[in-house]
Each structure stands twice: as C-alpha cells, then as structure tokens.
Design a protein around this motif. Structure first.
Motif, PDB file in Angstrom:
ATOM      1  N   PHE A 329     -66.174  73.990 -25.084  1.00  0.00           N
ATOM      2  CA  PHE A 329     -64.712  73.900 -24.998  1.00  0.00           C
ATOM      3  C   PHE A 329     -64.170  74.219 -26.372  1.00  0.00           C
ATOM      4  CE2 PHE A 329     -60.539  72.125 -25.224  1.00  0.00           C
ATOM      5  CZ  PHE A 329     -60.011  72.296 -23.952  1.00  0.00           C
ATOM      6  N   GLY A 330     -63.410  75.304 -26.469  1.00  0.00           N
ATOM      7  CA  GLY A 330     -62.862  75.716 -27.759  1.00  0.00           C
ATOM      8  C   GLY A 330     -61.355  75.763 -27.736  1.00  0.00           C
ATOM      9  N   VAL A 331     -60.751  75.309 -28.822  1.00  0.00           N
ATOM     10  CA  VAL A 331     -59.295  75.353 -28.944  1.00  0.00           C
ATOM     11  C   VAL A 331     -58.947  75.750 -30.371  1.00  0.00           C
ATOM     12  CG1 VAL A 331     -59.209  72.874 -29.442  1.00  0.00           C
ATOM     13  CG2 VAL A 331     -57.140  74.037 -28.688  1.00  0.00           C
ATOM     14  N   VAL A 332     -57.954  76.604 -30.514  1.00  0.00           N
ATOM     15  CA  VAL A 332     -57.463  77.025 -31.826  1.00  0.00           C
ATOM     16  C   VAL A 332     -56.057  76.472 -31.996  1.00  0.00           C
ATOM     17  CG1 VAL A 332     -56.825  78.972 -33.285  1.00  0.00           C
ATOM     18  CG2 VAL A 332     -58.866  79.117 -31.848  1.00  0.00           C
ATOM     19  N   LEU A 333     -55.837  75.734 -33.082  1.00  0.00           N
ATOM     20  CA  LEU A 333     -54.531  75.160 -33.382  1.00  0.00           C
ATOM     21  C   LEU A 333     -53.960  75.890 -34.590  1.00  0.00           C
ATOM     22  CD1 LEU A 333     -56.671  72.442 -32.830  1.00  0.00           C
ATOM     23  CD2 LEU A 333     -54.420  71.561 -32.271  1.00  0.00           C
ATOM     24  N   VAL A 334     -52.837  76.560 -34.384  1.00  0.00           N
ATOM     25  CA  VAL A 334     -52.258  77.427 -35.408  1.00  0.00           C
ATOM     26  C   VAL A 334     -50.971  76.805 -35.942  1.00  0.00           C
ATOM     27  CG1 VAL A 334     -51.381  79.729 -35.921  1.00  0.00           C
ATOM     28  CG2 VAL A 334     -53.216  79.442 -34.230  1.00  0.00           C
ATOM     29  N   VAL A 335     -50.897  76.643 -37.260  1.00  0.00           N
ATOM     30  CA  VAL A 335     -49.685  76.129 -37.897  1.00  0.00           C
ATOM     31  C   VAL A 335     -48.726  77.299 -38.067  1.00  0.00           C
ATOM     32  CG1 VAL A 335     -48.716  74.873 -39.843  1.00  0.00           C
ATOM     33  CG2 VAL A 335     -51.059  74.400 -39.104  1.00  0.00           C
ATOM     34  N   ASP A 336     -47.841  77.450 -37.097  1.00  0.00           N
ATOM     35  CA  ASP A 336     -46.909  78.573 -37.078  1.00  0.00           C
ATOM     36  C   ASP A 336     -45.736  78.154 -36.199  1.00  0.00           C
ATOM     37  OD1 ASP A 336     -45.743  81.003 -37.431  1.00  0.00           O
ATOM     38  OD2 ASP A 336     -47.422  82.191 -36.689  1.00  0.00           O
ATOM     39  N   GLU A 337     -44.799  79.054 -35.988  1.00  0.00           N
ATOM     40  CA  GLU A 337     -43.692  78.744 -35.113  1.00  0.00           C
ATOM     41  C   GLU A 337     -44.212  78.341 -33.728  1.00  0.00           C
ATOM     42  OE1 GLU A 337     -40.626  78.460 -36.106  1.00  0.00           O
ATOM     43  OE2 GLU A 337     -41.300  79.009 -38.113  1.00  0.00           O
ATOM     44  N   ALA A 353     -45.058  74.384 -35.758  1.00  0.00           N
ATOM     45  CA  ALA A 353     -44.690  74.483 -37.169  1.00  0.00           C
ATOM     46  C   ALA A 353     -45.115  73.257 -37.968  1.00  0.00           C
ATOM     47  CB  ALA A 353     -43.179  74.687 -37.293  1.00  0.00           C
ATOM     48  N   ARG A 354     -45.317  72.131 -37.271  1.00  0.00           N
ATOM     49  CA  ARG A 354     -45.673  70.889 -37.958  1.00  0.00           C
ATOM     50  C   ARG A 354     -46.914  70.277 -37.320  1.00  0.00           C
ATOM     51  NH1 ARG A 354     -41.427  66.708 -37.547  1.00  0.00           N
ATOM     52  NH2 ARG A 354     -41.603  67.266 -35.355  1.00  0.00           N
ATOM     53  N   ALA A 355     -47.544  69.383 -38.059  1.00  0.00           N
ATOM     54  CA  ALA A 355     -48.712  68.690 -37.520  1.00  0.00           C
ATOM     55  C   ALA A 355     -48.345  67.911 -36.266  1.00  0.00           C
ATOM     56  CB  ALA A 355     -49.293  67.754 -38.588  1.00  0.00           C
ATOM     57  N   GLU A 356     -47.155  67.315 -36.256  1.00  0.00           N
ATOM     58  CA  GLU A 356     -46.726  66.559 -35.076  1.00  0.00           C
ATOM     59  C   GLU A 356     -46.660  67.441 -33.837  1.00  0.00           C
ATOM     60  OE1 GLU A 356     -44.999  64.377 -38.647  1.00  0.00           O
ATOM     61  OE2 GLU A 356     -45.348  66.454 -38.034  1.00  0.00           O
ATOM     62  N   ASP A 357     -46.179  68.685 -33.987  1.00  0.00           N
ATOM     63  CA  ASP A 357     -46.092  69.603 -32.849  1.00  0.00           C
ATOM     64  C   ASP A 357     -47.476  69.908 -32.285  1.00  0.00           C
ATOM     65  OD1 ASP A 357     -43.344  69.722 -33.265  1.00  0.00           O
ATOM     66  OD2 ASP A 357     -43.510  71.464 -34.584  1.00  0.00           O
ATOM     67  N   LEU A 358     -48.436  70.165 -33.153  1.00  0.00           N
ATOM     68  CA  LEU A 358     -49.781  70.504 -32.703  1.00  0.00           C
ATOM     69  C   LEU A 358     -50.473  69.314 -32.043  1.00  0.00           C
ATOM     70  CD1 LEU A 358     -50.876  72.663 -35.756  1.00  0.00           C
ATOM     71  CD2 LEU A 358     -50.506  73.467 -33.435  1.00  0.00           C
ATOM     72  N   VAL A 359     -50.284  68.131 -32.602  1.00  0.00           N
ATOM     73  CA  VAL A 359     -50.885  66.940 -31.997  1.00  0.00           C
ATOM     74  C   VAL A 359     -50.252  66.657 -30.644  1.00  0.00           C
ATOM     75  CG1 VAL A 359     -51.121  64.441 -32.242  1.00  0.00           C
ATOM     76  CG2 VAL A 359     -51.647  65.928 -34.168  1.00  0.00           C
ATOM     77  N   ASP A 360     -48.945  66.831 -30.527  1.00  0.00           N
ATOM     78  CA  ASP A 360     -48.286  66.643 -29.230  1.00  0.00           C
ATOM     79  C   ASP A 360     -48.837  67.616 -28.188  1.00  0.00           C
ATOM     80  OD1 ASP A 360     -46.755  64.614 -30.248  1.00  0.00           O
ATOM     81  OD2 ASP A 360     -44.955  65.835 -30.559  1.00  0.00           O
ATOM     82  N   SER A 361     -49.043  68.861 -28.586  1.00  0.00           N
ATOM     83  CA  SER A 361     -49.604  69.847 -27.659  1.00  0.00           C
ATOM     84  C   SER A 361     -51.028  69.481 -27.269  1.00  0.00           C
ATOM     85  CB  SER A 361     -49.587  71.239 -28.300  1.00  0.00           C
ATOM     86  OG  SER A 361     -48.257  71.673 -28.532  1.00  0.00           O
TER      87      SER A 361
END
Length: 368
Positions: A329-337, A353-361
């Motif tokens: 299982f692979g996932v890429v988390l990109v700090v971008d818009e 754009a923020r760490a909070e956005d990526l963690v929420d996703s």
C-alpha cells in the motif's frame, strides 16, 4: 560597575559646571554642578553597597514541539533593606531578548516567567543571562552574567492521525511472496518460559546456546509503516513547505508507534534511517535536526519494509511515486496547493498546502 550613558553625561556636565562656576565665581552654577556630581557619586555608592541578591534561572521544557510553550523562569531573592531595580537580558539562539523584572522590594522573593520562541525547529542555545543592577536615578549599574547555557530542542508538531491501512507484509525476510494481512518476519528471540508454545522454539539458536529460545514474529495483523521523507532542496519552492512535510512525517510515525506498529523513517538523501518499535522520541529528535540537502540518485525503501509506505515530499517526483508503487500500500503526500485525491497507478496521491490538510486527507481516505 560602570556608569550608564546618562551617568556619564551627568558626571561630565556636573564637573564642567562646577569648574566653570568656581573659575567665574558663580556660586549658583558651582552649587548646581556640585549637586550633579554628588548625585553621580551617590548612584555609584548605591550600586557598590547594594542589597544582597540571589538569582537563579531555569528553562523548561528542554524538548518541546514547535509552537508549543517553552519558558524561562528567573527567581530573585533580596535580603537587604533597600529596593533593587534590575534589568535582565537573555540570549536566545544568539539574539538578545529583554526580560521585564519588577522593582524588588526589601526582603522580597520574585519569580519572573518569560516565553522562549519556538517558531523554528531545531536545537538552539539559551543563555547566558545578563543581569544589570541599576543605581540611583539610573546613573550607574553593575552587571552580572549567569554563565549557564542550556540547549532547547524544538521537535516537529505531532498532529492527530487515526491509523494505518491494512498492509500485506512480506513473508520471510528477503522472500518475494506476499502474505495478506501480515507475515512471519522474525523480529527477536527470548528465553523460553513455562507456558510458551513449543512450536515457536528456535531450534538453531537453542542448540547453539544450550538454552531454549522462543522466536518472536511480526504480528500478522499489524501493518508495518515506512515513511520516506524527501529532504531534497529541489523539491521545495520554499523552506516552510519542508517544515510542513517534516510535521506530516512526525505525525504518521508517532501515531503508528502509539498504535503498536513498527516504523522505519528514511530520507531521500540517505542521511537518516531509523527503525523503531515503541518510542517515537529518537525519530522526533532526528527530525528536529533535519535540514534540506542537495540530493542525487533515486531513493529506495528496503524490501522488508514494503508494507505500508508513505512518501512525503514538496512535489510529486516520479521516482518517489515509483518507490511508493513497490509497496503493498503506497501513498504520496505532497505539500502543495490542495487538490482532489488522485492516483498514479496503484499509488494514492494526496496534496495540501499545510500539514493539517494532508493529515485530514489521510484520516479521510487512508486510515482504516
């Protein structure tokens, strides 16, 4: 002890007026000059014979998440008969920082708390502290340096992560086959105790040592997380995005360890490679010291860690996507818009754009 700028000016003016007044026989000017000179002398005496003072400084905590509270405490105690006026300056990460100290009454004990900035991740020095005792009218001062220098480590913030997806771990270490929902990786040996399942005896080690040894295998229902953090300078258009990426990695690692999952943290430069089973502190300390690098070559995750792989980067680098695609299982988390969750082959790609956005996703579409 030394005169302040105000004290030096007052002393020069007083002596000049006293000299001119005596030379020209202006009694008023001479008297005024004498008064100014006496005031400077009195200020010097008030510093030299000042009330006894005891001072101590502490900094807590020494390890703190970014943006969390870290404070210094200045404890002062006066045993004399006269009030004491003080100024204090502490040095934080090489920059002076003023500390407001109230007028210390005779026999008083005061505790002054002041905030130490924690906006930047890393390790920095706090100290030495300089304490200035002011004389009468602020014309003279005595300076004391408290030489203790302490280090404060600012580690990344840890955001709430719900959990990990179900992985498909490798079978025996180095084998090519995959066993759904776990595997039988040997993670350790311990001595036999009555009640242990004899089927788990490790015969080779038992025969060699003469002591019955029990093998401890990876839990088949427990996914293994490998976090590959991209620390290449070319992957981030601004340094703040790297800070967000570091916090995403810290959050995933901490959540996995708290839920009992083995973790491996790697960086694309190869400068960091840490495995942990229980404690997140060593990984957070390593992340606190991490800096961007000029990286050449393709990053890789060892075969035995290709269960759940999370790649954190500032851009969707093809090499990183391919590396995540090797995992069960692979996932890429990109700090971008922030964009809608997508896929690149078998790899899930989320951005924010923020760490909070990526963690929420992650919590919404990845966590089980």
């Amino acid at each position: 002890m030394r005169l302040t700028v105000r004290g030096t000016g007052t002393a020069v003016l007083g002596l000049l007026m006293l000299g001119v007044g005596l030379w020209w026989r202006y009694a008023g000017m001479a008297a005024f000059g004498l008064a100014l000179t006496a005031l400077v002398v009195a200020s010097i005496v008030s510093v030299l014979v000042a009330s006894p003072l005891s001072v101590s400084r502490t900094v807590r905590p020494r390890t703190v998440p970014r943006l969390a509270r870290c404070s210094g405490r200045l404890e002062l105690s006066s045993t004399g008969r006269w009030p004491v006026a003080l100024d204090a300056v502490d040095v934080v990460a090489g920059s002076p920082m003023d500390v407001d100290v109230p007028l210390l009454a005779p026999g008083a004990v005061e505790a002054v708390d002041y905030a130490i900035p924690t906006e930047r991740r890393g390790v920095f020095d706090v100290g030495p502290l300089t304490l200035r005792r002011k004389g009468l009218a602020g014309l003279a001062q005595a300076r004391t340096v408290l030489g203790e220098v302490v280090q404060v480590r600012v580690v990344p913030r840890v955001l709430p992560v719900r959990g990990l997806p179900s992985g498909a771990r490798r079978g025996q270490v180095g084998a090519d086959e995959r066993v759904e929902r776990g595997g039988t990786d040997l993670v350790g040996l311990r001595e036999y105790v009555p009640g242990d399942d004899l089927r788990r005896l490790h015969w080779a080690t038992s025969a060699r040592t003469g002591t019955l040894m029990i093998r401890e295998d990876a839990d088949p229902a427990r996914p293994h997380l490998a976090v590959l953090l991209d620390d290449s300078a070319s992957s981030y258009v601004e340094e703040q995005r790297f800070e967000e990426a570091v916090e995403v990695a810290a959050s995933l690692v901490t959540a996995a360890l708290e839920q009992g999952h083995p973790v491996r943290l790697l960086t694309s430069s190869g400068g960091t490679d840490i495995e942990e089973q229980q404690d997140s502190a060593p990984i957070l300390s390593a992340l606190a010291d991490l800096e961007l690098r000029d990286v050449d070559g393709r990053p890789t995750v060892p075969v035995r860690d290709l269960d759940v792989v999370a790649v954190v980067s500032g851009t969707s680098v093809p090499a990183l996507v391919l590396e995540a695609g090797r995992a069960a299982f692979g996932v890429v988390l990109v700090v971008d818009e922030k964009r809608p969750v997508g896929a690149a082959g078998s790899v899930l790609v989320v951005s924010g754009a923020r760490a909070e956005d990526l963690v929420d996703s992650w919590n919404a579409v990845v966590a089980r």
